[in-house]
Write a protein that holds these residues in place. Structure first.
Motif, mmCIF file in Angstrom:
data_model
loop_
_atom_site.group_PDB
_atom_site.id
_atom_site.type_symbol
_atom_site.label_atom_id
_atom_site.label_comp_id
_atom_site.label_asym_id
_atom_site.label_seq_id
_atom_site.Cartn_x
_atom_site.Cartn_y
_atom_site.Cartn_z
ATOM 1 N N PHE A 102 61.432 50.617 57.471
ATOM 2 C CA PHE A 102 60.228 51.661 57.298
ATOM 3 C C PHE A 102 59.490 50.973 55.893
ATOM 4 C CE2 PHE A 102 63.820 53.380 54.862
ATOM 5 C CZ PHE A 102 63.342 53.471 53.823
ATOM 6 N N LEU A 103 60.160 50.079 55.215
ATOM 7 C CA LEU A 103 59.752 49.817 53.784
ATOM 8 C C LEU A 103 58.488 48.541 54.276
ATOM 9 C CD1 LEU A 103 62.590 49.385 51.557
ATOM 10 C CD2 LEU A 103 60.848 50.924 51.404
ATOM 11 N N GLN A 104 58.599 48.157 55.396
ATOM 12 C CA GLN A 104 57.374 47.032 55.916
ATOM 13 C C GLN A 104 56.020 47.261 55.479
ATOM 14 O OE1 GLN A 104 57.529 45.835 59.737
ATOM 15 N NE2 GLN A 104 56.158 44.151 59.515
ATOM 16 N N SER A 105 55.573 48.371 56.023
ATOM 17 C CA SER A 105 54.325 48.836 55.484
ATOM 18 C C SER A 105 53.751 48.833 54.053
ATOM 19 C CB SER A 105 53.588 50.158 56.328
ATOM 20 O OG SER A 105 53.966 50.103 57.689
ATOM 21 N N ALA A 106 55.007 49.515 53.245
ATOM 22 C CA ALA A 106 54.369 49.798 51.952
ATOM 23 C C ALA A 106 54.862 48.296 51.213
ATOM 24 C CB ALA A 106 55.774 50.602 51.162
ATOM 25 N N LEU A 107 55.735 47.424 51.730
ATOM 26 C CA LEU A 107 55.919 46.091 50.894
ATOM 27 C C LEU A 107 54.534 45.231 51.150
ATOM 28 C CD1 LEU A 107 59.696 45.161 51.997
ATOM 29 C CD2 LEU A 107 58.601 45.837 49.785
ATOM 30 N N THR A 108 53.931 45.356 52.526
ATOM 31 C CA THR A 108 52.766 44.615 52.962
ATOM 32 C C THR A 108 51.652 45.007 51.991
ATOM 33 O OG1 THR A 108 53.594 44.495 55.236
ATOM 34 C CG2 THR A 108 51.210 44.195 54.843
ATOM 35 N N ILE A 109 51.524 46.385 51.793
ATOM 36 C CA ILE A 109 50.243 46.806 51.037
ATOM 37 C C ILE A 109 50.691 46.477 49.658
ATOM 38 C CG2 ILE A 109 49.280 48.917 49.999
ATOM 39 C CD1 ILE A 109 50.147 50.311 52.880
ATOM 40 N N GLY A 110 51.629 46.376 49.118
ATOM 41 C CA GLY A 110 52.147 46.134 47.947
ATOM 42 C C GLY A 110 51.880 44.646 47.632
ATOM 43 N N PHE A 111 52.102 43.828 48.251
ATOM 44 C CA PHE A 111 52.026 42.372 48.280
ATOM 45 C C PHE A 111 50.437 42.045 48.176
ATOM 46 C CE2 PHE A 111 56.660 41.720 49.824
ATOM 47 C CZ PHE A 111 56.909 41.208 48.414
ATOM 48 N N PHE A 112 49.785 42.539 49.049
ATOM 49 C CA PHE A 112 48.270 42.601 49.250
ATOM 50 C C PHE A 112 47.641 42.949 47.965
ATOM 51 C CE2 PHE A 112 48.173 41.873 53.777
ATOM 52 C CZ PHE A 112 47.927 40.712 54.043
ATOM 53 N N ILE A 113 47.924 44.084 47.340
ATOM 54 C CA ILE A 113 47.592 44.256 46.007
ATOM 55 C C ILE A 113 47.934 43.621 44.959
ATOM 56 C CG2 ILE A 113 47.710 46.402 44.123
ATOM 57 C CD1 ILE A 113 47.810 48.424 46.504
ATOM 58 N N ALA A 114 48.977 43.203 44.978
ATOM 59 C CA ALA A 114 49.453 41.988 43.986
ATOM 60 C C ALA A 114 48.645 40.749 44.086
ATOM 61 C CB ALA A 114 50.936 41.670 44.043
ATOM 62 N N LEU A 115 48.592 40.340 45.319
ATOM 63 C CA LEU A 115 47.741 39.178 45.512
ATOM 64 C C LEU A 115 46.289 39.256 44.928
ATOM 65 C CD1 LEU A 115 47.512 36.306 46.434
ATOM 66 C CD2 LEU A 115 47.114 37.317 48.836
ATOM 67 N N GLY A 116 45.863 40.536 45.228
ATOM 68 C CA GLY A 116 44.424 40.803 44.608
ATOM 69 C C GLY A 116 44.262 40.698 43.173
ATOM 70 N N LEU A 117 45.235 41.338 42.702
ATOM 71 C CA LEU A 117 45.427 41.401 41.063
ATOM 72 C C LEU A 117 45.601 39.812 40.557
ATOM 73 C CD1 LEU A 117 47.536 44.619 40.340
ATOM 74 C CD2 LEU A 117 44.930 44.311 39.935
ATOM 75 N N ILE A 118 46.443 39.211 41.128
ATOM 76 C CA ILE A 118 46.594 37.795 40.727
ATOM 77 C C ILE A 118 45.309 36.996 40.888
ATOM 78 C CG2 ILE A 118 47.623 35.528 41.290
ATOM 79 C CD1 ILE A 118 49.881 37.192 42.122
ATOM 80 N N ILE A 119 44.322 37.094 42.217
ATOM 81 C CA ILE A 119 43.436 36.413 42.046
ATOM 82 C C ILE A 119 42.273 36.959 41.251
ATOM 83 C CG2 ILE A 119 41.325 36.125 43.798
ATOM 84 C CD1 ILE A 119 43.361 36.297 46.041
ATOM 85 N N ALA A 120 42.424 38.174 40.765
ATOM 86 C CA ALA A 120 41.499 38.895 39.960
ATOM 87 C C ALA A 120 41.526 38.581 38.513
ATOM 88 C CB ALA A 120 41.021 40.193 40.148
ATOM 89 N N GLY A 121 42.652 38.413 38.266
ATOM 90 C CA GLY A 121 43.016 37.955 36.705
ATOM 91 C C GLY A 121 42.938 36.358 36.609
ATOM 92 N N THR A 122 43.029 35.814 37.769
ATOM 93 C CA THR A 122 42.824 34.365 37.582
ATOM 94 C C THR A 122 41.267 34.026 37.404
ATOM 95 O OG1 THR A 122 44.842 33.645 39.030
ATOM 96 C CG2 THR A 122 43.079 31.854 38.652
ATOM 97 N N LEU A 123 40.344 34.730 38.162
ATOM 98 C CA LEU A 123 39.021 34.373 38.173
ATOM 99 C C LEU A 123 38.444 34.960 36.890
ATOM 100 C CD1 LEU A 123 38.034 35.131 41.969
ATOM 101 C CD2 LEU A 123 38.473 32.869 41.010
ATOM 102 N N PHE A 124 38.869 35.981 36.415
ATOM 103 C CA PHE A 124 38.048 36.867 35.259
ATOM 104 C C PHE A 124 38.858 36.663 34.085
ATOM 105 C CE2 PHE A 124 36.834 39.139 39.039
ATOM 106 C CZ PHE A 124 35.376 38.758 39.284
ATOM 107 N N GLY A 125 39.918 35.946 34.132
ATOM 108 C CA GLY A 125 40.571 35.564 32.954
ATOM 109 C C GLY A 125 41.255 36.773 32.114
ATOM 110 N N PHE A 126 42.049 37.758 32.757
ATOM 111 C CA PHE A 126 42.551 38.702 31.950
ATOM 112 C C PHE A 126 44.222 38.616 32.227
ATOM 113 C CE2 PHE A 126 41.073 40.746 35.949
ATOM 114 C CZ PHE A 126 42.287 41.475 36.393
ATOM 115 N N ASP A 127 45.075 38.793 31.430
ATOM 116 C CA ASP A 127 46.495 38.883 31.667
ATOM 117 C C ASP A 127 47.209 40.054 32.205
ATOM 118 O OD1 ASP A 127 49.080 38.265 31.257
ATOM 119 O OD2 ASP A 127 49.309 38.542 29.170
#
Length: 236
Positions: free
Chosen positions: A153-178
């Motif tokens: 049952f954790l699959q959906s939550a993990l998938t959403i979590g990983f996509f959010i994390a990936l989005g934050l990583i991309i945003a942090g890299t592009l806009f230069g924030f830690d």
């Protein structure tokens, strides 16, 4: 890593007798231990080759880092598919080895940073991170075996979590924030959920001849946990 249902395969591990299940678990964790040892060997070898270290470090800034992450995701996805091919044992091991090598390469910048920050005490940081990772991994795995609960049952939550994390990583890299400490803490929680999920899959989703694929899934979650625990200790 999701298990793929393939026709004409034997029952899943939870439906087999005790002896067969124990044998499967032993094989899975033996391969997991082998993957960890191979990771250590490959990582050590990489650090003996300055050109590889310099290449990995040169890819940690801006778009280069995103391209590296993208390449890592493509390679690991291919490795997971190889490990799930039920009719080709060589492909199983090729997938696992390929995944380990990819992990070892992408870990170079983080370990290098830990070495620089530690200023001679790198072994202590790596040792502490390893002990914390193994302890948490063991505890989470025990929860699954003791409760015998299916954590799919954790699959959906993990998938959403990983996509959010990936989005934050991309945003942090592009806009230069830690992304900061709390992001790493959140990723430790996410990795912990992934360990519960993968251990549950090993019991409830995989088939008797898929111990290599099961070990790859556990290894992926273990290394994700190690990455962010090491990140926290390196920035402490």
């Amino acid at each position: 890593m999701e298990n793929q249902e393939i026709p004409n395969l034997p029952p899943v591990i939870s439906q087999l007798d005790d002896q067969t299940r124990v044998t499967f678990y032993k094989k899975t964790y033996a391969h997991l231990a082998g993957a960890v040892l191979l990771f250590i060997l490959v990582e050590t070898l990489f650090f003996q080759i300055p050109a590889i270290v310099e290449l990995a470090i040169s890819l940690t800034g801006g778009i280069s880092w995103l391209l590296l992450l993208g390449g890592f995701m493509l390679v690991t996805n291919y490795a997971e598919k190889l490990a799930l091919k039920s009719d080709n044992v060589q492909a199983h091991y090729a997938g696992l080895v390929l995944y380990v090598i990819a992990e070892a390469f992408i870990f170079i910048p983080l370990i290098f940073m830990a070495v620089v920050i530690a200023d001679g005490g790198a072994f202590n940081i790596l040792y502490q991170a390893a002990i914390l990772t193994i302890s948490l991994f063991t505890g989470l795995s025990a929860i699954v075996f003791i409760t015998k609960k299916d954590f799919s049952f954790l699959q959906s939550a993990l998938t959403i979590g990983f996509f959010i994390a990936l989005g934050l990583i991309i945003a942090g890299t592009l806009f230069g924030f830690d992304l900061g400490l709390w992001f790493s803490v959140g990723m430790v929680v996410l990795a912990s959920g992934s360990i519960l999920y993968q251990t549950s899959n090993m019991i409830h989703k995989y088939h008797e001849n898929q111990h290599v694929a099961a070990s790859l899934g556990l290894f992926a979650s273990l290394m994700l946990l190690f990455w962010y625990i090491l990140s926290i200790l390196s920035n402490d």
